[in-house]
Design a protein around this motif. Sequence first.
Motif, PDB file in Angstrom:
ATOM      1  N   GLU A   3      -7.598   7.046   0.884  1.00 29.74           N
ATOM      2  CA  GLU A   3      -8.589   7.864   1.590  1.00 29.74           C
ATOM      3  C   GLU A   3      -9.112   8.983   0.695  1.00 29.74           C
ATOM      4  N   ARG A   6     -11.676   7.525  -1.644  1.00 34.79           N
ATOM      5  CA  ARG A   6     -12.944   7.278  -0.936  1.00 34.79           C
ATOM      6  C   ARG A   6     -13.699   8.588  -0.756  1.00 34.79           C
ATOM      7  N   ALA A  38      -4.531   1.845   5.286  1.00 33.39           N
ATOM      8  CA  ALA A  38      -5.328   2.742   4.442  1.00 33.39           C
ATOM      9  C   ALA A  38      -6.582   2.034   3.932  1.00 33.39           C
ATOM     10  N   LYS A  41      -9.027   1.757   6.798  1.00 35.76           N
ATOM     11  CA  LYS A  41      -9.641   3.040   7.159  1.00 35.76           C
ATOM     12  C   LYS A  41     -10.811   3.411   6.267  1.00 35.76           C
ATOM     13  N   VAL A  42     -10.790   2.960   5.022  1.00 31.89           N
ATOM     14  CA  VAL A  42     -11.898   3.290   4.123  1.00 31.89           C
ATOM     15  C   VAL A  42     -12.945   2.172   4.080  1.00 31.89           C
TER      16      VAL A  42
END
Length: 87
Positions: A3, A6, A38, A41-42
């Motif tokens: 994250e 990103r 993870a 999530k990105v």
Amino acid sequence: MVEAARALGQEHAISELFAEVVHMTVPGGARLEEWVTAFEKVGRKDLARELAAKALEQAGATDSLSSALAKLWVRVLGRHGGHAEAE
């Protein structure tokens, strides 16, 4: 870490992290689910799915498939539109 990469706009860092975890002795190691989450999530569902698939492949090759890994794979398929495969 994913994250943060990103947030900093460092796509190459995300790719490098993926390369590291996918080539671990056990893909994703003890934190496989955290890595998969993870990457999701990105917005890198492709990497999340590939990582889970590699872990599943290795577990099958070494007869070490756990119920936790099987459940993770089904969840990944469900979240990524692989409902037919999950069944």
